[in-house]
Design a protein around this motif. Structure first.
Motif, mmCIF file in Angstrom:
data_model
loop_
_atom_site.group_PDB
_atom_site.id
_atom_site.type_symbol
_atom_site.label_atom_id
_atom_site.label_comp_id
_atom_site.label_asym_id
_atom_site.label_seq_id
_atom_site.Cartn_x
_atom_site.Cartn_y
_atom_site.Cartn_z
ATOM 1 N N MET A 1 0.750 -1.297 0.007
ATOM 2 C CA MET A 1 0.035 -0.121 -0.044
ATOM 3 C C MET A 1 0.755 1.337 0.136
ATOM 4 O O MET A 1 0.485 2.144 -0.551
ATOM 5 C CB MET A 1 -0.987 -0.088 1.167
ATOM 6 N N ALA B 1 -6.043 -5.651 -6.352
ATOM 7 C CA ALA B 1 -6.917 -5.614 -4.955
ATOM 8 C C ALA B 1 -6.424 -4.446 -4.146
ATOM 9 O O ALA B 1 -7.235 -3.628 -3.523
ATOM 10 C CB ALA B 1 -6.662 -6.876 -4.038
ATOM 11 N N ALA B 2 -5.061 -4.233 -4.275
ATOM 12 C CA ALA B 2 -4.581 -3.181 -3.471
ATOM 13 C C ALA B 2 -5.011 -1.516 -4.198
ATOM 14 O O ALA B 2 -5.298 -0.607 -3.596
ATOM 15 C CB ALA B 2 -3.229 -2.931 -3.778
ATOM 16 N N ARG C 1 -3.440 -9.486 -6.758
ATOM 17 C CA ARG C 1 -2.925 -8.578 -5.389
ATOM 18 C C ARG C 1 -2.901 -7.233 -5.631
ATOM 19 O O ARG C 1 -3.120 -6.502 -5.164
ATOM 20 C CB ARG C 1 -1.811 -9.370 -4.994
ATOM 21 N N LYS D 1 -7.902 -1.407 -5.903
ATOM 22 C CA LYS D 1 -9.146 -1.292 -5.395
ATOM 23 C C LYS D 1 -9.253 -0.489 -4.086
ATOM 24 O O LYS D 1 -10.316 0.034 -3.785
ATOM 25 C CB LYS D 1 -9.911 -2.403 -5.465
ATOM 26 N N ALA D 2 -8.486 -1.048 -2.953
ATOM 27 C CA ALA D 2 -8.575 -0.488 -1.718
ATOM 28 C C ALA D 2 -8.252 0.891 -1.649
ATOM 29 O O ALA D 2 -8.730 1.746 -0.902
ATOM 30 C CB ALA D 2 -7.656 -1.341 -1.057
ATOM 31 N N LEU D 3 -7.405 1.314 -2.754
ATOM 32 C CA LEU D 3 -7.185 2.922 -2.533
ATOM 33 C C LEU D 3 -8.011 3.671 -3.459
ATOM 34 O O LEU D 3 -7.987 4.688 -3.548
ATOM 35 C CB LEU D 3 -5.960 3.080 -3.066
ATOM 36 N N GLU E 1 -12.104 -8.334 -6.570
ATOM 37 C CA GLU E 1 -11.188 -7.265 -6.667
ATOM 38 C C GLU E 1 -11.008 -6.114 -7.937
ATOM 39 O O GLU E 1 -10.399 -5.368 -7.778
ATOM 40 C CB GLU E 1 -9.631 -7.899 -6.501
#
Length: 263
Positions: free
Chosen positions: A166, A194-195, A191, A197-199, A214
């Motif tokens: 991140m 997914a990172a 992976r 999308k998390a941001l 994701e």
């Protein structure tokens, strides 16, 4: 293909991964890279040839890369030496110019940025081989995420930052100067997706026919981008601002549930 010059496009920028995203994973570059990393582990770190492959896999799973893992284990490895060894011996001649990709990129008026874990030399070579280097305004790469690594006095002083960390993702977004709410991020690694999308990025999983939780989109081949995500070019109503796509009800979602991507 219509050019997009309308401010009501949902995307202001597109961030592309490089390897196995802009060119096929079937070319053999990834396989050659793995072989070179194994060679580095044997030649530079003293492991046996039988141990190197499993160690490489374990380091990747745990640390995100063999370089990051080896340094975390205390091996004082110079990043430039590592990249010269593992990338400098790659068979770049298998990467051919891609006029279709070039035309696609030239018809995207939004900002286009490369975001790769590889070093800058590798990124430039690969982009030049594809014939698309001038289509991107910026390359965010290993050196971008690890500006102080060369100043370290011990291996663990500056941990290596790479996708999907991140911290690495945040550095990339800051350096690129993009609003994640209006940015499309394309990558072949789940992976990394997914990172992203998390941001808050809109995410595209490249190399797959079916979306995952994701990713907002799935794209079997980068050349199918216009068919799968016409929102890049087509106005979906509204003008400017931070209006976001209605993911649950978008036309592209309904298409993906009934037809194979790129069909």
């Amino acid at each position: 293909m219509d050019s997009c010059g309308d401010s009501s496009s949902p995307f202001d920028a597109l961030i592309f991964d490089l390897d196995d995203t802009l060119y096929s994973s079937k070319l053999g570059i990834a396989e050659a890279l793995r072989k070179n990393i194994d060679g580095f582990i044997v030649e530079k770190c003293g492991f046996t040839e039988s141990k190197a492959p499993s160690l490489r896999v374990e380091l990747f799973k745990t640390y995100g890369s063999s370089l990051a893992g080896l340094r975390a284990l205390g091996y004082d490895i110079d990043a430039d030496d590592y990249h010269s060894f593992v990338h400098g011996r790659l068979p770049y001649d298998v990467i051919k110019p891609n006029p279709q990709l070039r035309n696609l990129l030239q018809n995207i008026n939004q900002r286009k940025i490369i975001f790769t874990n590889s070093d800058r030399n590798h990124a430039i070579k690969a982009l030049e081989r594809l014939g698309v280097k001038d289509c991107f305004e910026q390359i965010v790469c290993f050196e971008t995420m690890n500006p102080n690594l060369s100043k370290s006095t011990r291996p663990d002083e500056y941990p290596v930052l790479l996708k999907p960390s991140m911290d690495a993702m945040r550095i990339a977004l800051q350096v690129a100067g993009v609003d994640p709410r209006r940015t499309l991020f394309l990558d072949d690694n789940i992976r990394n997706v997914a990172a992203g999308k998390a941001l808050g990025l809109y995410t595209v999983l490249v190399g797959k026919a079916v979306k995952s939780k994701e990713s907002d989109y799935a794209l079997e081949n980068i050349n199918n981008l216009a068919q799968v995500i016409p929102e890049i070019w087509v106005v979906n109503g509204g003008h400017g601002g931070d209006q976001r796509i209605n993911r649950a009800g978008s036309d592209i979602d309904s298409v993906l549930t009934t037809t194979p991507v790129g069909a």
